[in-house]
Design a protein around this motif. Structure first.
Motif, mmCIF file in Angstrom:
data_model
loop_
_atom_site.group_PDB
_atom_site.id
_atom_site.type_symbol
_atom_site.label_atom_id
_atom_site.label_comp_id
_atom_site.label_asym_id
_atom_site.label_seq_id
_atom_site.Cartn_x
_atom_site.Cartn_y
_atom_site.Cartn_z
ATOM 1 N N VAL A 124 0.854 -1.184 0.000
ATOM 2 C CA VAL A 124 0.000 0.000 0.000
ATOM 3 C C VAL A 124 0.891 1.235 0.000
ATOM 4 N N CYS A 125 0.520 2.228 -0.780
ATOM 5 C CA CYS A 125 1.265 3.481 -0.851
ATOM 6 C C CYS A 125 1.138 4.224 0.482
ATOM 7 N N PRO A 126 2.252 4.629 1.097
ATOM 8 C CA PRO A 126 2.169 5.336 2.373
ATOM 9 C C PRO A 126 1.655 6.764 2.239
ATOM 10 N N GLU A 127 1.675 7.317 1.034
ATOM 11 C CA GLU A 127 1.242 8.701 0.830
ATOM 12 C C GLU A 127 -0.252 8.832 0.569
ATOM 13 N N CYS A 128 -0.807 7.960 -0.304
ATOM 14 C CA CYS A 128 -2.214 8.125 -0.680
ATOM 15 C C CYS A 128 -3.059 6.881 -0.417
ATOM 16 N N VAL A 171 5.778 1.224 -7.546
ATOM 17 C CA VAL A 171 5.237 2.488 -8.029
ATOM 18 C C VAL A 171 3.751 2.549 -7.699
ATOM 19 N N CYS A 172 3.281 3.714 -7.249
ATOM 20 C CA CYS A 172 1.882 3.917 -6.887
ATOM 21 C C CYS A 172 1.000 3.886 -8.131
ATOM 22 N N ASP A 173 -0.174 3.254 -8.021
ATOM 23 C CA ASP A 173 -1.115 3.188 -9.143
ATOM 24 C C ASP A 173 -1.752 4.535 -9.449
ATOM 25 N N LYS A 174 -1.876 5.409 -8.453
ATOM 26 C CA LYS A 174 -2.502 6.713 -8.661
ATOM 27 C C LYS A 174 -1.526 7.767 -9.168
ATOM 28 N N ASP A 175 -0.258 7.392 -9.357
ATOM 29 C CA ASP A 175 0.769 8.298 -9.873
ATOM 30 C C ASP A 175 0.951 9.514 -8.959
ATOM 31 N N CYS A 176 1.040 9.254 -7.649
ATOM 32 C CA CYS A 176 1.260 10.343 -6.692
ATOM 33 C C CYS A 176 2.739 10.686 -6.573
ATOM 34 N N GLY A 177 3.595 9.891 -7.219
ATOM 35 C CA GLY A 177 5.031 10.156 -7.177
ATOM 36 C C GLY A 177 5.799 9.214 -6.278
ATOM 37 N N TYR A 178 5.131 8.256 -5.634
ATOM 38 C CA TYR A 178 5.805 7.323 -4.743
ATOM 39 C C TYR A 178 6.521 6.256 -5.547
ATOM 40 N N THR A 179 7.826 6.129 -5.344
ATOM 41 C CA THR A 179 8.608 5.042 -5.915
ATOM 42 C C THR A 179 9.584 4.538 -4.858
ATOM 43 N N LYS A 180 9.797 3.230 -4.827
ATOM 44 C CA LYS A 180 10.735 2.623 -3.883
ATOM 45 C C LYS A 180 11.383 1.443 -4.574
ATOM 46 N N ARG A 181 12.709 1.364 -4.496
ATOM 47 C CA ARG A 181 13.422 0.266 -5.132
ATOM 48 C C ARG A 181 13.119 -1.043 -4.408
ATOM 49 N N THR A 182 12.899 -2.098 -5.208
ATOM 50 C CA THR A 182 12.690 -3.417 -4.626
ATOM 51 C C THR A 182 14.034 -4.013 -4.254
ATOM 52 N N LYS A 183 14.029 -5.033 -3.430
ATOM 53 C CA LYS A 183 15.289 -5.664 -3.013
ATOM 54 C C LYS A 183 15.719 -6.708 -3.999
#
Length: 55
Positions: free
Chosen positions: A19-23, A43-55
């Protein structure tokens, strides 16, 4: 025969979802290639700008 489960089939459960922590929307894995970012990212589905590298 039909009562057996397929060994390769796996369904995503609620515990597997990110789940995106922002939206609070769902996030998915996207592969970036080419210029700029490279690799697998959440990457967030709503395109809020959240990106995080996977391990």
């Amino acid at each position: 025969m039909a009562s057996k489960k397929a060994k390769t089939a796996q369904k995503a459960t609620a515990a597997d979802k990110q789940v995106c922590p922002e939206c609070e929307a769902d996030v998915r894995v996207v592969k970036f290639v080419g210029a700029g970012k490279r690799g697998m990212f959440w990457v967030c589905d709503k395109d809020c700008g959240y990106t995080k590298r996977t391990k």
